[in-house]
Structure formats: structure tokens, C-alpha cells
Write an enzyme that holds these catalytic residues in place. Structure first.
Site, PDB file in Angstrom:
ATOM      1  N   PHE A 205      22.228  71.674  85.345  1.00 42.64           N
ATOM      2  CA  PHE A 205      22.999  71.157  86.485  1.00 42.64           C
ATOM      3  C   PHE A 205      24.219  70.429  85.946  1.00 42.64           C
ATOM      4  CE2 PHE A 205      24.466  68.100  89.522  1.00 42.64           C
ATOM      5  CZ  PHE A 205      24.390  68.775  90.728  1.00 42.64           C
ATOM      6  N   ASP A 314      26.707  67.381  78.273  1.00 37.26           N
ATOM      7  CA  ASP A 314      26.844  66.735  79.577  1.00 37.26           C
ATOM      8  C   ASP A 314      25.819  65.605  79.666  1.00 37.26           C
ATOM      9  OD1 ASP A 314      26.604  65.954  82.218  1.00 37.26           O
ATOM     10  OD2 ASP A 314      26.778  67.983  83.035  1.00 37.26           O
ATOM     11  N   LYS A 345      27.741  58.420  86.693  1.00 35.32           N
ATOM     12  CA  LYS A 345      26.540  57.711  87.153  1.00 35.32           C
ATOM     13  C   LYS A 345      26.444  56.283  86.578  1.00 35.32           C
ATOM     14  CE  LYS A 345      23.610  61.718  88.244  1.00 35.32           C
ATOM     15  NZ  LYS A 345      22.984  61.503  89.534  1.00 35.32           N
ATOM     16  N   THR A 366      46.041  62.389  90.384  1.00 35.97           N
ATOM     17  CA  THR A 366      46.687  61.171  90.883  1.00 35.97           C
ATOM     18  C   THR A 366      46.017  59.911  90.334  1.00 35.97           C
ATOM     19  OG1 THR A 366      47.414  62.236  92.920  1.00 35.97           O
ATOM     20  CG2 THR A 366      47.318  59.834  92.933  1.00 35.97           C
TER      21      THR A 366
END
Lengths: 485, 485
Positions: A205, A314, A345, A366
Site C-alpha cells: 500500500f 516507503d 503519519k 504551491t
């Protein structure tokens, strides 16, 4: 009201108040245990869910919270239920629920919250210093560069882009695009938009934006109806637990998967979609808490190097201390564990570390993160260090896993495959329906748990989850299991 | 120090202090004009850029800011330069630089900042109320549902997903996926990951994550080296300005583009990649401030309806009041302007509004935005209403555009195509090099501007940019133009 009265009593009994000026502030407040007033969701949560349902989809809403009353490991809901939180907002609360942060009192930090800069063009004066104090102070081995982002998905999306750009520069032999590159990319065509791929693993995931989603393979419901890329997907080892009891079988399984990885890299190169990068979680979290050995990761990292693919670890869910080391990949014991490490997280801000070679000259948006989150992170890291929370996690994790082993022996038809690193633990339940029932029953008894994979329960407490919290959890869990045997 | 001394003097001269309790607080403080001490970037900015360069790419960094000293329309840099800000962090500061917000003083709002919930599962008690007070109070016509997200790219990515899911449900005739859908999507293959497309426009900008990037076509540098989708790209009308002087030619150009849109929809359907949605900005911002008429958008919306494609209006840059209406699409005068409207920047939080039919049951991530930003937004909207800032924007915008017309008459070889709605204005410069030189010269004289497209300057002041700020800007701009004639 009754709730806040009880709250004062609990505080008086188990904690001492500390002044705002004192260093420890939010670590000191905590309740003495769960306290349930209604079933969950209670009437007030139901009412608010109905109200929110008029505005947005509430299919996933569990209940509403009173964050002002929540403290440490205890989450308080709007019906006054106080629960031991072993799920922590999908593993995203690092040091429990703090009541306040000292930095809020100063005028200058208010300004940091109110005036959100475009960090890529006009950063605030203290930005380099705060990055050094926060993210750089815990940089993975071999990495001195970091880019912040607003969330986990954006972090991975931009990490993939950095790998693609790096790979194309390598192919070109320099970083100057051709006229054909420049014109073809404007209409989404190669060579400007090249046919490159990211190799990912079944069960992985990595987020739900379209680039990430092409590498996410944990549940159909995440991917259904969204166009995707034809990228290679390798099997993730399906190991037997405890790992140390099945070393030979597990080694065979890992060898099978690594062989498949190499085959896929070759196949995709032949198909004209070379693998620019490999992305993997140190522990597949959402996909069911699937572990692999350090040996597997070492070999995988070498395969990436051999085939000229970048290696992206990851750590969005595994990072921030929950495995007992700050990064889960530290358990592999490598000097050069990765080319890119992404996070979010518990780190409060998204982002990714990268090696110098993956300097991402064209990574931009941005906001590029939110500097107020760096301020929080610096404070959180101070607490982690001061309170030796990684040691705490290791200690609590051992007790937790030991307890899970015992329960597994006690309920062999109900439980299997207890596993974990630090407090990042999981256990398999007989079937999906029983798993879900156990989670709901535990909640009604004041313990918040989360599921993952087909039939696992994942334990994701904050770093302040101590041994007495483990025992409290195990007692409730044991009661719930007895009801399901 | 000299800077803060000067700052106190400026405040004493031009403003009165108001107490924290008073309603107007941050609106009252402002400086009386630019004040330059060094060239920009100054020595301190250069030093910090070097420092940050050790940590991350600084290729886009202009200078470093002192946000504590910045007030209203004035951005102060770390060298004590005070500049009139007509760019506002890439158009993302709604009401100028506020010094503080009253809400910070209460304990409960501190908790909202420190304890970041997973909004999709455990929202705070005041979440529905704050959504109603903030985002819903300015919902576009026909839309009563809104989903928050962390940034603009995530907003568009998830809006695209909502359109894909909606389209597939329509194709199926219900929302229950087949077994084949469920299994094929896990390996990125159709029908589970269907060959659907989003139609976008040349010159459009919708973000830089991989789904968004496939619809972004403003500059090659954004897209280069990143794999993309084979999706249809229509021409955006290239109109002549002022629009009212070229109505016939412009109508022809718009008709040509609309015809092309329909052709592409048919072609892509035949190719087996039906257009699930059309995405467009009301004014193409990053791509060069390209306008189209309300008639164009009405007809485009009808084409979308006719072909069964969803219509997504991206108001990330145009939204939040800067065109004189809260949403730029309000200038079209339609009851049913869109199926989805996405936002970010001045709205402080990302997200999208959508019609009931685009109910997004499978749109989810860990944070789903940040409720602290909704608190800010509610305060910002209060200020916008109390101070009638949309009227202010309309008034200032007229003065600004009038001034640009005059300068354009005065410098016909240098300037052309002055255009705008509200203060969302732009003008074309002779060539790219002159444009860049003008921007830098203006900065050294204390006015911050931004470019867009090949050779345009875009004006993006905050909503508190009043007529006297317009005159101040025009004076400086006029001086700079005289140097470039």
C-alpha cells in the site's frame, strides 16, 4: 458535567499537574484506564454522523471525538467514552494525545500557523534550522537531503517522479532534454513522457492518488474503477511466524520472490517499460502486516542496484519509532539501505529523504508541506529523546508480543501468526467476520483496535504505550477472545 | 534593531492598535508603503539559501521571509525589505498577512492544532459545524456536499477518481462490481482499472501528481520525464483582448475549440477510452491567464452533459473571491455550473464540492485534510463578509485594469492584452526576457509580481488590496516600464 468532573478526579488520582513552563507538560497527564458510558458509537456520535452525512460520505466514520479531553493513550469520544487507543488515528499520533504545546504561547509561532508560506519560493527565516532540528536529526543512513510534502500520497507521488527524472537523466547521460522530449511531453507522449515503470509488490500500500495507486495492491476497493499503469507487480514473501522457527522455508519463499523480481525487471525492460524504481514497505501494513527478513531486503536492494533501478523504502506507516528503531529499515543493518525513504503519519508532515543523486530539481508545488508541522515535529522528537521512547517501545513491544504468543497458545483455533517489531504488532484471526466482531467487542470494552489485510488485527499504539498499558490491553483482549472461542 | 523600530513608527503613523478582543484585529495593522534596504535577495537571504541548499533543492527560492513582521499587503523579507505583495505566495494568501488570530488563545483550538485526527474515521465534535460555517457557507450553486483534502493536487486527483467511479457505476447500471472487476483491478488491468480518460485543455494546469499531471499542459518542465496517460487534450480558446472589442472573432475561436472538444470525445470513445470527465479552469492561470467567455463555458457544460461526461471546474487558483465573486464560475450566471468544483490555495484547505450523484464512497486517505485549516477558513470568511471584501476586490480590480489599459496605450510596443476579472488581472509583455526583467526590477523597487505563461505577468493580490494599493503599484510599475521602453 459528569465527564469533565470524572476527568478531574482521574487526573488528581493518577497524575500531578505540571506548570506550562515545565518541560514535560503533555507527557504527565493521563487517565488511569478506560471508562465506558455507552456503546460505541453512542447517541451523540450517531447524531453527529447523521449531521455530517448531509455534507459528506460517512461510510467510514467510526465515531466523533472529544480531542480536548483526550490524553496520552486515551481517546475520549463525544459520548464521554474513554478508550485505550491501540490504533491512534490509523497509526498517525506519535506521542499520544497532548493537551497543549508550549510553543503556542509565543507570538512568532502563531504567525507560523496563520501565514502559510509557499515553501519552495519564500520560506520563513527559521526553515533551514527547523528542518535540521526536526527531519534531518533523524535522517536515514546515507541521506542528508529531504523534501517536505503535505501528505503521504503526495510524498510517494513526488518520490516516484524523482526516480523517473533520475532514470531519464541517466539514460540521456545528462540532464538536458531534447526538443522532442519537450514537445512530446506536452501531449503526454514519449519520449517526453517516457514508458517507465515502478515495480511494486502484491499486498503493498503506497497511497491512493493515481501514481501511488498503480503501486498499491492491498484491497480491490482502493483501486476499483480507477485507470492505472501497466507496471510490474512482484509477489511479496508469504512467511511463516515466528520467523525464527521457519528459517529454511521462509528463506526459500523469499528466494522465489526475489527471482520473480528479477524476471519482471527483465520482462518489463524487454516490453519497453524499464523499471525506474522499486517501491516497498519494510513491513506491509495495510496489506496485512506481512514481514520479510533483513536478508530479503538486502538482496532486493542489490537487485535494484544491479539493474539500475532506484530503491524506494516507503516508511509512511513504519517510520517514526514504532518498530523500536526510528526507521524500520534500520533493522536491516545496512549503511546504504535506500535511495529514497518516504514518510508521513507519525512524522506529522509528509515528505521524502533522498540521496544526492536523486536531487529533485523539478519537484515543486504551491505549499511543499506546512512549516507549522515541522515545528510540532521538532517538539515531538525532543519528547522521544528525553523520554527514551524508542527503548520504551522495544520494552512494551516485547511484552505485547509475548502476551500475543501466550494467547495464541491458549486459543489455537482462533489466533495465529502473532508477529511484530517494537509495538508494530499483528495477529491473524480465524476469519474476517470473527476479526471484525473482536474489534467491535474490544471497543465496547474500551480498547480501540484496527484491522488490516484479510483477517488480521494490527496494533498501532503511540510511542508512549507503556508496559502497564500492554497489560491493560491484554486483559481486555483476553476477555473478548474468551467470548469468541 | 532598526527594522522593528521603523515598523513601530509606521504602525503609529498609519494605524491604530486594537485590542485582541476587538473583532477587526489583523485588518487594522498595515504599513504605509514599501521600504527597501538591500537588493533582493539580500545578504541574509543569500546566506539562508546557501544553508537550505545543503538540505534541499533551492532552484526556485526567491528569498526568505520574516512572516512575523509581514502585515496586510506587505511581505517583509529577512533583510528588512518590505514589499507590496501582488503575488501572495502563488495566489494563496486570502486576506493578507495577519499577525494573529483570536482563536489561538483558547485551549480547545490548541488541541485542534496539536491532535490531528484521521477525519474520515474519527472527526472532532465540531467538524460538521465548522464545515457548515466555512466551506458550506460558500458552496457553489447546486452543491451541498464537500470533501476536504490536504492540497490542490490531492483535491484534483480525488475529484478525478470520483468522476471515474461515477462513470463506471453509470456504465454498470449499479454500483456493485463484478468478480472480474475485483480481480483485474488488483493487477492494474481492465475492466477493474478501466480505460477511461479525462479531457483537459492545452495550457491548463491542474497539479503535478501523476493523475493531475496527465491533464496539465502549461509548461514542459512540469511534465518532462514522467509517464502519463493517453488522454484527449483540446485547444483552449486563444481570445483577443479586451474581449468586448473582438466579440465576433472570439466567438469563432470558441466555436472552433468546442467543435474540437466534441470530436475528441467521439474519437476517444471509439478508441475505447471514453471521456469520464472534462476538467477546466475558469481562467487558465499558470498557463498565461487565458480567459474564455461565459458563452463558451455554458456550451462546454452542455457538451459534457450531452456526452455523459462529468464537468469539473478547477477553482484552485480562481476561487476564494479574487475575481470579485467568490467563485469565478459565478460570472457564467448558471444554476448548474458544474458537477465538481475543486479548490485549495486561498481556501487554506484543499478539497472539492460535488453534486449528490458524484457521492464518493471510496474517496479516503488518512488525514482527509486538516481541521485546523477549517477553523482558519471560518475566520477568514468572517473577515471577507464583515469587510465586504468582494466589493473591495471589484472596485480595486476596475482601477487596476483601467490603469493597465492606460499603460498599454502609453507603451504599445511593450505591453498588450491587459485582461482581468476582479483583481485577477494579467498583461502580456513584449517577450519573455523583458517580462522577467520587469518582475525583478519591480521587486527591487518594492513590488512583488509573478509571471505566467510565456510572457505574461499575473497580478494576484490578497482580497485586502485596496484602491490606494493599486495606485501605489501602478506608480512603481510605470517607473519600471519607463526603464524598459
Amino acid at each position: 458535567c459528569r465527564t469533565s468532573q470524572q476527568h478531574s478526579i482521574a487526573l488528581t488520582v493518577c497524575c500531578r499537574y505540571v506548570s506550562k513552563a515545565a518541560a514535560k507538560t503533555q507527557m504527565e497527564f493521563e487517565y488511569d484506564g478506560p471508562s465506558m458510558k455507552t456503546e460505541v458509537p453512542g447517541p451523540r456520535s450517531k447524531e453527529l454522523t447523521k449531521q455530517l452525512g448531509e455534507i459528506q460520505n460517512v461510510g467510514a466514520v467510526h465515531f466523533f471525538c472529544n480531542y480536548e479531553e483526550s490524553r496520552g493513550n486515551y481517546l475520549v469520544d463525544v459520548d464521554g467514552n474513554r478508550m485505550l487507543d491501540v490504533y491512534t488515528q490509523i497509526s498517525s499520533i506519535p506521542i499520544g494525545y497532548p493537551a497543549e504545546f508550549p510553543m503556542f504561547t509565543s507570538f512568532s509561532s502563531q504567525s507560523a500557523f496563520v501565514n502559510r508560506p509557499a515553501l519552495g519560493i519564500m520560506p520563513p527565516e527559521n526553515f533551514p534550522e527547523k528542518l535540521a532540528e526536526s527531519l534531518l536529526s533523524v535522517a536515514p543512513s546515507g541521506m542528508s537531503r529531504v523534501q517536505t510534502m503535505a501528505c503521504g500520497s503526495c510524498s510517494n507521488e513526488n518520490a516516484y517522479k524523482a526516480m523517473f527524472i533520475w532514470y531519464r537523466n541517466k539514460e540521456r547521460g545528462h540532464n538536458i532534454p531534447s526538443d522532442e522530449d519537450m514537445s512530446s511531453c506536452m501531449i503526454n507522449q514519449s519520449p517526453g513522457c517516457p514508458d517507465l515503470s515502478i515495480l511494486s509488490f502484491m499486498g503493498g500500500f503506497h497511497g491512493r492518488t493515481m501514481g501511488c495507486l498503480a503501486t498499491t495492491h492491498s484491497k480491490a476497493i482502493h483501486k476499483l474503477d480507477v485507470p492505472s499503469f501497466d507496471w510490474p507487480i512482484a509477489p511479496f514473501p508469504k512467511l511463516k511466524y515466528p520467523l525464527e522457527e521457519f528459517t529454511r522455508e521462509n528463506a526459500q519463499e523469499e528466494a522465489r520472490c526475489l527471482e520473480e523480481v528479477e524476471d519482471l525487471i527483465v520482462q518489463w525492460r524487454q516490453k519497453g517499460r524499464p523499471v525506474a524504481g522499486i517501491v516497498i514497505e519494510p513491513i506491509q501494513a495495510e496489506g496485512g502486516d506481512n514481514h520479510a527478513t533483513p536478508d530479503f531486503f538486502k538482496k532486493l536492494r542489490n537487485i535494484a542496484r544491479k539493474h539500475g533501478s532506484a530503491f524506494h523504502v516507503d516508511e509512511v506507516q513504519t517510520g517514526g519509532g514504532t518498530t523500536g528503531k526510528f526507521w524500520a529499515h534500520e533493522h536491516w543493518g545496512m549503511d546504504d539501505p535506500a535511495d529514497i525513504v518516504s514518510f508521513s503519519k507519525k512524522m506529522l508532515t509528509g515528505g521524502f529523504y533522498h540521496k544526492d543523486e536523486l536531487q529533485a530539481y523539478r519537484i515543486f508545488n504551491t505549499w511543499m508541506g506546512d512549516p507549522s508541522k515541522n515545528l510540532f515535529l521538532a517538539e515531538v522528537l525532543n519528547v522521544i529523546r528525553r523520554e527514551n521512547l524508542l527503548e520504551e517501545v522495544t520494552r512494551s513491544g516485547k511484552t505485547l508480543l509475548q502476551g500475543l504468543y501466550q494467547l495464541q497458545d491458549q486459543y489455537p483455533n482462533l489466533l495465529s501468526s502473532a508477529r511484530g517489531q517494537g509495538t508494530f504488532c499483528a495477529i491473524d484471526i480465524r476469519d474476517d467476520a470473527t476479526r471484525n466482531s473482536i474489534i467491535l467487542k474490544a471497543r465496547d470494552k474500551g480498547v480501540l483496535l484496527g484491522g488490516c489485510g484479510d483477517r488480521s488485527i494490527r496494533f498501532r499504539p503511540a510511542l508512549v504505550f507503556k508496559e502497564h498499558h500492554v497489560h491493560m490491553f491484554l486483559n481486555v483482549f483476553s476477555d473478548v477472545l474468551a467470548e469468541h472461542n
